[in-house]
Design a protein around this motif. Structure first.
Motif, PDB file in Angstrom:
ATOM      1  N   HIS A 134      56.810  29.463 -83.882  1.00  0.00           N
ATOM      2  CA  HIS A 134      57.801  29.433 -82.877  1.00  0.00           C
ATOM      3  C   HIS A 134      59.126  29.151 -83.658  1.00  0.00           C
ATOM      4  CE1 HIS A 134      55.567  28.063 -79.593  1.00  0.00           C
ATOM      5  NE2 HIS A 134      54.840  27.461 -80.169  1.00  0.00           N
ATOM      6  N   TYR A 135      59.327  28.944 -84.835  1.00  0.00           N
ATOM      7  CA  TYR A 135      60.595  29.059 -85.782  1.00  0.00           C
ATOM      8  C   TYR A 135      60.881  30.667 -85.985  1.00  0.00           C
ATOM      9  CZ  TYR A 135      63.938  28.325 -89.114  1.00  0.00           C
ATOM     10  OH  TYR A 135      65.120  28.379 -89.791  1.00  0.00           O
ATOM     11  N   VAL A 136      59.758  31.330 -86.159  1.00  0.00           N
ATOM     12  CA  VAL A 136      59.835  32.751 -86.270  1.00  0.00           C
ATOM     13  C   VAL A 136      60.226  33.447 -84.968  1.00  0.00           C
ATOM     14  CG1 VAL A 136      58.905  34.939 -87.040  1.00  0.00           C
ATOM     15  CG2 VAL A 136      58.886  33.125 -88.532  1.00  0.00           C
ATOM     16  N   GLY A 137      59.603  33.165 -83.995  1.00  0.00           N
ATOM     17  CA  GLY A 137      59.756  33.638 -82.813  1.00  0.00           C
ATOM     18  C   GLY A 137      61.150  33.329 -82.037  1.00  0.00           C
ATOM     19  N   TYR A 138      61.718  32.244 -82.459  1.00  0.00           N
ATOM     20  CA  TYR A 138      63.025  31.960 -81.954  1.00  0.00           C
ATOM     21  C   TYR A 138      64.108  32.715 -82.546  1.00  0.00           C
ATOM     22  CZ  TYR A 138      67.267  29.375 -81.216  1.00  0.00           C
ATOM     23  OH  TYR A 138      68.457  28.933 -80.515  1.00  0.00           O
ATOM     24  N   PHE A 139      64.021  33.375 -83.809  1.00  0.00           N
ATOM     25  CA  PHE A 139      64.909  34.152 -84.590  1.00  0.00           C
ATOM     26  C   PHE A 139      64.630  35.614 -84.252  1.00  0.00           C
ATOM     27  CE2 PHE A 139      65.840  30.063 -86.565  1.00  0.00           C
ATOM     28  CZ  PHE A 139      67.333  29.810 -86.116  1.00  0.00           C
ATOM     29  N   VAL A 140      63.453  35.875 -84.397  1.00  0.00           N
ATOM     30  CA  VAL A 140      63.050  37.238 -84.395  1.00  0.00           C
ATOM     31  C   VAL A 140      62.376  37.785 -83.329  1.00  0.00           C
ATOM     32  CG1 VAL A 140      61.509  39.039 -85.724  1.00  0.00           C
ATOM     33  CG2 VAL A 140      62.543  36.992 -87.057  1.00  0.00           C
ATOM     34  N   GLY A 141      61.684  36.932 -82.642  1.00  0.00           N
ATOM     35  CA  GLY A 141      61.022  37.464 -81.317  1.00  0.00           C
ATOM     36  C   GLY A 141      59.642  38.184 -81.880  1.00  0.00           C
ATOM     37  N   PHE A 142      58.576  38.253 -80.816  1.00  0.00           N
ATOM     38  CA  PHE A 142      57.552  38.895 -81.144  1.00  0.00           C
ATOM     39  C   PHE A 142      57.383  39.847 -80.105  1.00  0.00           C
ATOM     40  CE2 PHE A 142      56.708  34.844 -82.987  1.00  0.00           C
ATOM     41  CZ  PHE A 142      56.188  35.260 -84.262  1.00  0.00           C
ATOM     42  N   GLY A 148      61.479  44.260 -77.886  1.00  0.00           N
ATOM     43  CA  GLY A 148      61.840  45.626 -77.394  1.00  0.00           C
ATOM     44  C   GLY A 148      60.955  46.122 -76.895  1.00  0.00           C
ATOM     45  N   GLN A 149      59.902  45.810 -76.180  1.00  0.00           N
ATOM     46  CA  GLN A 149      58.563  46.162 -75.482  1.00  0.00           C
ATOM     47  C   GLN A 149      58.831  45.387 -73.957  1.00  0.00           C
ATOM     48  OE1 GLN A 149      54.824  45.478 -77.364  1.00  0.00           O
ATOM     49  NE2 GLN A 149      55.402  46.759 -79.173  1.00  0.00           N
ATOM     50  N   PRO A 150      58.505  46.246 -73.004  1.00  0.00           N
ATOM     51  CA  PRO A 150      58.524  45.584 -71.605  1.00  0.00           C
ATOM     52  C   PRO A 150      57.539  44.716 -71.340  1.00  0.00           C
ATOM     53  CG  PRO A 150      57.531  47.509 -71.546  1.00  0.00           C
ATOM     54  CD  PRO A 150      58.014  47.506 -72.997  1.00  0.00           C
ATOM     55  N   GLN A 151      57.975  43.340 -70.705  1.00  0.00           N
ATOM     56  CA  GLN A 151      57.034  42.321 -70.531  1.00  0.00           C
ATOM     57  C   GLN A 151      56.026  42.757 -69.543  1.00  0.00           C
ATOM     58  OE1 GLN A 151      59.230  38.651 -69.683  1.00  0.00           O
ATOM     59  NE2 GLN A 151      60.005  38.511 -71.617  1.00  0.00           N
ATOM     60  N   ALA A 152      54.959  42.570 -69.697  1.00  0.00           N
ATOM     61  CA  ALA A 152      53.664  42.768 -68.814  1.00  0.00           C
ATOM     62  C   ALA A 152      52.720  41.674 -68.601  1.00  0.00           C
ATOM     63  CB  ALA A 152      53.102  44.099 -69.192  1.00  0.00           C
ATOM     64  N   ILE A 153      53.349  40.495 -68.277  1.00  0.00           N
ATOM     65  CA  ILE A 153      52.535  39.282 -68.273  1.00  0.00           C
ATOM     66  C   ILE A 153      51.376  39.416 -67.053  1.00  0.00           C
ATOM     67  CG2 ILE A 153      52.464  36.755 -67.573  1.00  0.00           C
ATOM     68  CD1 ILE A 153      55.281  36.842 -69.024  1.00  0.00           C
ATOM     69  N   PHE A 154      51.959  39.844 -65.877  1.00  0.00           N
ATOM     70  CA  PHE A 154      50.888  40.039 -64.769  1.00  0.00           C
ATOM     71  C   PHE A 154      50.372  41.469 -64.307  1.00  0.00           C
ATOM     72  CE2 PHE A 154      53.074  35.812 -63.897  1.00  0.00           C
ATOM     73  CZ  PHE A 154      52.148  35.153 -64.197  1.00  0.00           C
ATOM     74  N   SER A 155      51.261  42.380 -64.755  1.00  0.00           N
ATOM     75  CA  SER A 155      50.804  43.671 -64.208  1.00  0.00           C
ATOM     76  C   SER A 155      49.948  44.340 -65.286  1.00  0.00           C
ATOM     77  CB  SER A 155      52.213  44.640 -64.219  1.00  0.00           C
ATOM     78  OG  SER A 155      53.087  44.510 -65.443  1.00  0.00           O
ATOM     79  N   GLY A 156      49.663  43.965 -66.632  1.00  0.00           N
ATOM     80  CA  GLY A 156      49.003  44.587 -67.481  1.00  0.00           C
ATOM     81  C   GLY A 156      50.054  45.549 -68.186  1.00  0.00           C
ATOM     82  N   PRO A 157      49.234  46.289 -69.330  1.00  0.00           N
ATOM     83  CA  PRO A 157      50.089  47.214 -70.218  1.00  0.00           C
ATOM     84  C   PRO A 157      50.615  48.319 -69.291  1.00  0.00           C
ATOM     85  CG  PRO A 157      47.575  47.269 -70.838  1.00  0.00           C
ATOM     86  CD  PRO A 157      47.863  46.213 -69.668  1.00  0.00           C
TER      87      PRO A 157
END
Length: 96
Positions: free
Chosen positions: A76-84, A87-96
């Motif tokens: 969570h610390y790294v995710g807050y500053f760097v992110g995972f 630059g990629q589109p979010q595809a939570i429900f629609s898939g890749p």
């Protein structure tokens, strides 16, 4: 820790001395709590002696106790500053 992490996180928002020292602080303090928490639980249950396979080493799981709390905290610390996947589109429900 902060000197080595500087080379890992070069050119990111995490690459500042204060944030890297904070990362080292999180790893050291939360690692201690992660080690003490399962030991306390095992002691309350009367299962403290789990060192039969490797005498004197406290058992196999004692090698990884600190990771129980350190891994999510650093994630969570790294995710807050760097992110995972930045630059990629979010595809939570629609898939890749």
């Amino acid at each position: 820790m902060a000197c080595i992490a500087h080379f890992i996180w070069t050119d990111t928002r995490l690459d500042s001395p204060i944030r890297l020292i904070g990362l080292g602080f999180i790893i050291s303090v939360v690692g201690q709590f992660g080690d003490l928490m399962p030991s306390s639980i095992k002691r309350d249950l009367g299962l403290k002696d789990t060192a039969k396979p490797i005498p004197g080493h406290g058992g196999l799981l004692d090698r990884f106790d600190s990771l129980i709390l350190v891994a999510p905290a650093v994630f969570h610390y790294v995710g807050y500053f760097v992110g995972f996947a930045a630059g990629q589109p979010q595809a939570i429900f629609s898939g890749p």
